[in-house]
Design a protein around this motif. Sequence first.
Motif, PDB file in Angstrom:
ATOM      1  N   ALA A  79      44.250  66.197 -53.324  1.00  0.00           N
ATOM      2  CA  ALA A  79      43.943  67.367 -52.501  1.00  0.00           C
ATOM      3  C   ALA A  79      45.201  67.828 -51.773  1.00  0.00           C
ATOM      4  CB  ALA A  79      42.858  67.025 -51.491  1.00  0.00           C
ATOM      5  N   PRO A  80      45.523  69.117 -51.818  1.00  0.00           N
ATOM      6  CA  PRO A  80      46.665  69.613 -51.052  1.00  0.00           C
ATOM      7  C   PRO A  80      46.371  69.582 -49.554  1.00  0.00           C
ATOM      8  CG  PRO A  80      45.484  71.436 -52.054  1.00  0.00           C
ATOM      9  CD  PRO A  80      44.850  70.183 -52.579  1.00  0.00           C
ATOM     10  N   LEU A  81      47.408  69.361 -48.756  1.00  0.00           N
ATOM     11  CA  LEU A  81      47.251  69.300 -47.310  1.00  0.00           C
ATOM     12  C   LEU A  81      47.359  70.692 -46.714  1.00  0.00           C
ATOM     13  CD1 LEU A  81      49.362  66.107 -46.476  1.00  0.00           C
ATOM     14  CD2 LEU A  81      47.012  66.292 -47.347  1.00  0.00           C
ATOM     15  N   GLY A  82      46.385  71.055 -45.884  1.00  0.00           N
ATOM     16  CA  GLY A  82      46.344  72.386 -45.294  1.00  0.00           C
ATOM     17  C   GLY A  82      46.946  72.429 -43.900  1.00  0.00           C
ATOM     18  N   GLU A  83      46.710  73.543 -43.212  1.00  0.00           N
ATOM     19  CA  GLU A  83      47.240  73.777 -41.867  1.00  0.00           C
ATOM     20  C   GLU A  83      46.069  74.024 -40.920  1.00  0.00           C
ATOM     21  OE1 GLU A  83      50.262  73.510 -40.914  1.00  0.00           O
ATOM     22  OE2 GLU A  83      51.279  73.324 -42.853  1.00  0.00           O
ATOM     23  N   PRO A  84      45.622  73.007 -40.183  1.00  0.00           N
ATOM     24  CA  PRO A  84      44.477  73.176 -39.279  1.00  0.00           C
ATOM     25  C   PRO A  84      44.672  74.270 -38.238  1.00  0.00           C
ATOM     26  CG  PRO A  84      44.970  70.850 -39.577  1.00  0.00           C
ATOM     27  CD  PRO A  84      46.088  71.606 -40.228  1.00  0.00           C
ATOM     28  N   ALA A  85      45.910  74.524 -37.844  1.00  0.00           N
ATOM     29  CA  ALA A  85      46.156  75.518 -36.800  1.00  0.00           C
ATOM     30  C   ALA A  85      45.806  76.930 -37.244  1.00  0.00           C
ATOM     31  CB  ALA A  85      47.618  75.465 -36.366  1.00  0.00           C
ATOM     32  N   THR A  86      45.698  77.151 -38.551  1.00  0.00           N
ATOM     33  CA  THR A  86      45.394  78.494 -39.051  1.00  0.00           C
ATOM     34  C   THR A  86      43.897  78.771 -39.106  1.00  0.00           C
ATOM     35  OG1 THR A  86      45.335  77.782 -41.376  1.00  0.00           O
ATOM     36  CG2 THR A  86      47.480  78.410 -40.470  1.00  0.00           C
ATOM     37  N   LEU A 140      43.846  61.621 -28.849  1.00  0.00           N
ATOM     38  CA  LEU A 140      44.520  62.640 -29.658  1.00  0.00           C
ATOM     39  C   LEU A 140      44.788  63.848 -28.773  1.00  0.00           C
ATOM     40  CD1 LEU A 140      42.387  62.627 -32.946  1.00  0.00           C
ATOM     41  CD2 LEU A 140      44.554  61.446 -32.545  1.00  0.00           C
ATOM     42  N   ASP A 141      45.997  64.383 -28.857  1.00  0.00           N
ATOM     43  CA  ASP A 141      46.298  65.586 -28.077  1.00  0.00           C
ATOM     44  C   ASP A 141      45.530  66.795 -28.601  1.00  0.00           C
ATOM     45  OD1 ASP A 141      47.961  64.339 -26.276  1.00  0.00           O
ATOM     46  OD2 ASP A 141      49.767  64.660 -27.482  1.00  0.00           O
ATOM     47  N   HIS A 142      45.188  66.775 -29.886  1.00  0.00           N
ATOM     48  CA  HIS A 142      44.295  67.812 -30.393  1.00  0.00           C
ATOM     49  C   HIS A 142      43.476  67.252 -31.558  1.00  0.00           C
ATOM     50  CE1 HIS A 142      47.695  68.315 -33.203  1.00  0.00           C
ATOM     51  NE2 HIS A 142      46.852  68.874 -34.034  1.00  0.00           N
ATOM     52  N   ALA A 143      42.195  67.575 -31.545  1.00  0.00           N
ATOM     53  CA  ALA A 143      41.259  67.169 -32.586  1.00  0.00           C
ATOM     54  C   ALA A 143      40.409  68.371 -32.958  1.00  0.00           C
ATOM     55  CB  ALA A 143      40.386  66.017 -32.102  1.00  0.00           C
ATOM     56  N   LEU A 144      39.810  68.318 -34.137  1.00  0.00           N
ATOM     57  CA  LEU A 144      38.961  69.406 -34.627  1.00  0.00           C
ATOM     58  C   LEU A 144      37.498  69.042 -34.423  1.00  0.00           C
ATOM     59  CD1 LEU A 144      40.758  70.014 -38.038  1.00  0.00           C
ATOM     60  CD2 LEU A 144      40.960  71.435 -36.003  1.00  0.00           C
ATOM     61  N   PHE A 145      36.715  69.990 -33.910  1.00  0.00           N
ATOM     62  CA  PHE A 145      35.291  69.772 -33.693  1.00  0.00           C
ATOM     63  C   PHE A 145      34.511  70.831 -34.471  1.00  0.00           C
ATOM     64  CE2 PHE A 145      37.494  67.834 -30.231  1.00  0.00           C
ATOM     65  CZ  PHE A 145      36.779  66.684 -29.947  1.00  0.00           C
ATOM     66  N   THR A 146      33.528  70.370 -35.240  1.00  0.00           N
ATOM     67  CA  THR A 146      32.764  71.262 -36.115  1.00  0.00           C
ATOM     68  C   THR A 146      31.262  71.082 -35.897  1.00  0.00           C
ATOM     69  OG1 THR A 146      32.633  69.655 -37.931  1.00  0.00           O
ATOM     70  CG2 THR A 146      34.565  71.127 -37.892  1.00  0.00           C
ATOM     71  N   VAL A 147      30.523  72.088 -36.291  1.00  0.00           N
ATOM     72  CA  VAL A 147      29.066  72.040 -36.340  1.00  0.00           C
ATOM     73  C   VAL A 147      28.639  72.626 -37.689  1.00  0.00           C
ATOM     74  CG1 VAL A 147      28.772  72.246 -33.842  1.00  0.00           C
ATOM     75  CG2 VAL A 147      28.821  74.322 -35.227  1.00  0.00           C
ATOM     76  N   PRO A 148      27.435  72.253 -38.168  1.00  0.00           N
ATOM     77  CA  PRO A 148      26.490  71.264 -37.632  1.00  0.00           C
ATOM     78  C   PRO A 148      26.972  69.853 -37.916  1.00  0.00           C
ATOM     79  CG  PRO A 148      25.689  72.097 -39.722  1.00  0.00           C
ATOM     80  CD  PRO A 148      26.930  72.892 -39.412  1.00  0.00           C
ATOM     81  N   ILE A 171      44.791  66.913 -40.162  1.00  0.00           N
ATOM     82  CA  ILE A 171      45.715  66.408 -41.165  1.00  0.00           C
ATOM     83  C   ILE A 171      47.164  66.622 -40.770  1.00  0.00           C
ATOM     84  CG2 ILE A 171      45.889  68.516 -42.570  1.00  0.00           C
ATOM     85  CD1 ILE A 171      45.484  64.884 -43.821  1.00  0.00           C
ATOM     86  N   ASP A 172      47.449  67.555 -39.860  1.00  0.00           N
ATOM     87  CA  ASP A 172      48.848  67.770 -39.481  1.00  0.00           C
ATOM     88  C   ASP A 172      49.412  66.570 -38.721  1.00  0.00           C
ATOM     89  OD1 ASP A 172      47.216  68.322 -37.343  1.00  0.00           O
ATOM     90  OD2 ASP A 172      48.267  70.120 -36.710  1.00  0.00           O
ATOM     91  N   LEU A 173      48.547  65.674 -38.226  1.00  0.00           N
ATOM     92  CA  LEU A 173      49.036  64.454 -37.593  1.00  0.00           C
ATOM     93  C   LEU A 173      49.560  63.453 -38.620  1.00  0.00           C
ATOM     94  CD1 LEU A 173      46.333  63.810 -34.836  1.00  0.00           C
ATOM     95  CD2 LEU A 173      48.500  65.041 -34.658  1.00  0.00           C
ATOM     96  N   LEU A 174      49.138  63.596 -39.875  1.00  0.00           N
ATOM     97  CA  LEU A 174      49.588  62.676 -40.920  1.00  0.00           C
ATOM     98  C   LEU A 174      50.977  63.026 -41.435  1.00  0.00           C
ATOM     99  CD1 LEU A 174      48.908  60.348 -42.957  1.00  0.00           C
ATOM    100  CD2 LEU A 174      48.088  62.147 -44.500  1.00  0.00           C
ATOM    101  N   LYS A 175      51.261  64.310 -41.536  1.00  0.00           N
ATOM    102  CA  LYS A 175      52.480  64.745 -42.218  1.00  0.00           C
ATOM    103  C   LYS A 175      53.754  64.103 -41.674  1.00  0.00           C
ATOM    104  CE  LYS A 175      50.217  69.098 -43.417  1.00  0.00           C
ATOM    105  NZ  LYS A 175      50.199  70.571 -43.251  1.00  0.00           N
TER     106      LYS A 175
END
Length: 338
Positions: free
Chosen positions: A127-134, A171-179, A223-227
């Motif tokens: 899987a290619p790594l994306g950019e969560p900030a976008t 984490l200084d930033h994390a992603l939160f999703t629903v549901p 995923i940007d924390l992995l790069k």
Amino acid sequence: MGRVVRTILFWAWAWALACSGPTVLAAEEAASSQGIKRASDAVVGVLAVAVDNANSSATLGAVRQGSGVVIGADGLVLTIGYLILEADQVLLLPDDGRRVPARVVGYDVATGFGLIKSLIPLDLPAAPLGEPATVGDNDTLLVISGGEGAGISMARRVSQRPFSGYWEYHLDHALFTVPPRTDHSGAALFNLQGELLGVGSLVVSDALGPDQPSVAGNMFVPIDLLKPILDELLAQGRSTQSKRAWMGVNCIELGGEVRVLRVNRAGPAEAAGLRPGDQIVRIDGQAVDSLQTLWHRLWGGGAPERDVSLDILRDGRSMRVPLHTVDRQTTIKQPEGT
């Protein structure tokens, strides 16, 4: 079974996309379908068995199941670290029914990521790594899990913000999703182009954030924390950030107070005499009013192994507790020969 379930869900989603109206161009539909198919194929199940007498078995269990996503053509799989913490045996479960033996490559305390590498070829796309900030709050995302109960569902990001965990984690930033998805452990978060955005960690009750209505959702490690640390993980098994002090305590934050929830067996906090219910008021003379403050002051105060001073309240009485921290990595049990 996993391939059947995920294939049905994938084509149901594709049909819904195709019927979404004239604003969706045919070329975009085709690109999205190809990207999502590639993403789905890259997600595998993960089955891990901990070493005998692993300290983590008390909270995580000895046998753990979740998901991972192939990120390298050589069979490199990214997952959430607690699935493979102190693991003795690891199997990858592709959709074709194979049980592929694998080894742990790295576990990163700072980010929570885990890396596994298959011992025989997986022959699956990376899987290619994306950019969560976008990603915007109104963008459609996909959560894909692997293994026996594999599934795919749509999701929406509702916040991107700091996250402090009770288990000495921030984490200084994390992603939160629903549901929310209950099969979140290591599940992969993708955009509609099939780019990996994050790895699933938790179900939370405050996906919208503090001072917002209570809404259940998932927390994903972006995923940007992995790069920037991938090379370190491959070479050393952890990042430089993970070499930091550890007390061996779980804490909860309530109304500006930080209280001990649980003390890890045979850890520094247990040796120091901390107990559940103790309120941590200061660390090394600095006030503590949140989990984030406690963890940052713990990690930023010096070497991983050092003496710290905790001022606590216990049953209304003030006490000072000396505690000797350790490097978390030294407490993690490894399989024989590792």
